[in-house]
Design a protein around this motif. Structure first.
Motif, PDB file in Angstrom:
ATOM      1  N   GLY A  17       0.822  -1.211   0.000  1.00  0.00           N
ATOM      2  CA  GLY A  17       0.000   0.000   0.000  1.00  0.00           C
ATOM      3  C   GLY A  17       0.851   1.253   0.000  1.00  0.00           C
ATOM      4  N   GLY A  18       0.266   2.357   0.438  1.00  0.00           N
ATOM      5  CA  GLY A  18       0.988   3.619   0.429  1.00  0.00           C
ATOM      6  C   GLY A  18       1.073   4.203  -0.967  1.00  0.00           C
ATOM      7  N   ALA A  19       1.681   5.382  -1.071  1.00  0.00           N
ATOM      8  CA  ALA A  19       1.770   6.065  -2.360  1.00  0.00           C
ATOM      9  C   ALA A  19       2.572   5.255  -3.369  1.00  0.00           C
ATOM     10  N   GLY A  20       3.692   4.664  -2.910  1.00  0.00           N
ATOM     11  CA  GLY A  20       4.507   3.855  -3.819  1.00  0.00           C
ATOM     12  C   GLY A  20       3.757   2.642  -4.328  1.00  0.00           C
ATOM     13  N   GLY A  21       3.027   1.983  -3.444  1.00  0.00           N
ATOM     14  CA  GLY A  21       2.259   0.817  -3.847  1.00  0.00           C
ATOM     15  C   GLY A  21       1.158   1.164  -4.831  1.00  0.00           C
ATOM     16  N   VAL A  22       0.488   2.303  -4.599  1.00  0.00           N
ATOM     17  CA  VAL A  22      -0.583   2.736  -5.498  1.00  0.00           C
ATOM     18  C   VAL A  22      -0.032   3.025  -6.886  1.00  0.00           C
ATOM     19  N   LEU A  23       1.092   3.740  -6.942  1.00  0.00           N
ATOM     20  CA  LEU A  23       1.703   4.045  -8.240  1.00  0.00           C
ATOM     21  C   LEU A  23       2.158   2.771  -8.942  1.00  0.00           C
ATOM     22  N   GLY A  24       2.714   1.840  -8.180  1.00  0.00           N
ATOM     23  CA  GLY A  24       3.127   0.568  -8.774  1.00  0.00           C
ATOM     24  C   GLY A  24       1.950  -0.217  -9.300  1.00  0.00           C
ATOM     25  N   GLY A  25       0.847  -0.235  -8.559  1.00  0.00           N
ATOM     26  CA  GLY A  25      -0.348  -0.940  -9.009  1.00  0.00           C
ATOM     27  C   GLY A  25      -0.936  -0.325 -10.266  1.00  0.00           C
ATOM     28  N   ILE A  26      -0.977   1.016 -10.313  1.00  0.00           N
ATOM     29  CA  ILE A  26      -1.499   1.701 -11.498  1.00  0.00           C
ATOM     30  C   ILE A  26      -0.633   1.395 -12.717  1.00  0.00           C
TER      31      ILE A  26
END
Length: 316
Positions: A90-99
């Motif tokens: 999760g977190g900002a890094g996780g969100v960007l990676g998921g996108i």
């Protein structure tokens, strides 16, 4: 009368725009608070995934093909996105990676469809029906059951209003800008030639396979955009997401004036067609009619558009 018919035939988006205005008025009568900011934002949130998928479908249809797998691509992108976010903590890094992972998956699905249809010369309607089943199966393998949530950063950002405008409106504006940029490139003329006069286009030296593969890649990319929007709206993963988007996107495309045989049309018209479908759904809901009528109307629209295309072809 023949002059008027000819004018409208080349500008079917005007008919769609007129229908949209009429439906808006009827919707406004049935729903007096329609023009309030919150209701407009809510409606756009519902309409946006269909708009995005319809834009991508337009490029495929313009090239004389079709993509029945877009709904499954949306589902696969959704489950990959939420799964990657969870895997990255999760977190900002996780969100960007998921996108990023979701966008790659959408483009990859489009490239696979394009390669099968344009390079191996499989029939588009059968091929994308089959790949849709495959993509849907992969979505179930990645996430067997619905409900995996996304971090609050994702859905809160999607529901926010930077610079005073909701994110859903910014997404629509960005999509229209992309459509305008593509419309100004030679690619669109080459794609229309590939759909309308494929033999002549081949004789002129156009790389038809590359053009059609790029159209499918764009379709996969816009399906991924739609999936990311739905993920922000639902805040969770669902392997069965997007099941009705294939029919809805095709209906929007033909409503917007793009010929299913290929060769003529525009993504801007498809945006209008998607808005018409959304307004039809609103009118059905607020008129107290069964929601199943919306799917029935979409099917009738597609059938009438096919019949109209056949009649026009015979007259020409």
């Amino acid at each position: 009368m023949s002059a008027v018919a000819g004018f409208l035939r080349s500008r079917l988006w005007l008919v769609t725009l007129s229908a949209l205005m009429a439906l808006f008025v009827v919707n406004w009568i049935l729903q007096p608070n329609l023009v309030t900011p919150n209701v407009l934002k809510s409606n756009l949130s519902v309409f946006l995934p269909v708009i995005l998928v319809a834009i991508g479908q337009t490029y495929v249809v313009l090239g004389g093909d079709i993509d029945l797998s877009v709904g499954s691509i949306v589902a696969l992108v959704n489950v990959v996105t939420v799964s990657v976010i969870a895997a990255l903590g999760g977190g900002a890094g996780g969100v960007l990676g998921g996108i990023a992972a979701g966008l790659v998956v959408g483009i990859a699905c489009g490239l696979l469809n394009g390669a099968l249809v344009a390079l191996l010369r499989f029939q588009a309607i059968v091929t994308t029906f089959a790949t849709g089943i495959i993509f849907g199966g992969l979505a179930l393998m990645v996430l067997p059951t619905a409900g995996l949530p996304v971090p609050a950063e994702y859905w809160r950002t999607y529901g926010s209003s930077p610079l005073g405008l909701p994110v859903v409106l910014w997404v629509l504006i960005a999509a229209l800008v992309i459509v305008a940029v593509i419309a100004g490139r030679p690619f669109i003329k080459h794609l229309a030639a590939a759909g309308g006069q494929r033999a002549a286009a081949f004789q002129t030296g156009l790389k038809l396979a590359q053009i059609r593969i790029l159209a499918y890649a764009l379709c996969g990319l816009f399906a991924a955009f739609a999936s990311l929007c739905l993920t922000g709206e639902t805040a969770s993963g669902d392997p069965l997401m997007g099941r009705t988007l294939a029919l809805a996107s095709i209906s929007a495309v033909v409503l917007g004036g793009t010929a299913l045989a290929g060769g003529s049309g525009s993504a801007f018209g498809s945006v209008l067609g998607a808005l018409v479908l959304g307004m039809i759904g609103n009118v059905i809901f607020f008129a107290g009619l069964p929601f199943d009528y919306q799917t029935l109307i979409q099917g009738l629209i597609t059938l009438l558009a096919l019949a109209g295309g056949v009649l026009v072809a015979r007259r020409n």
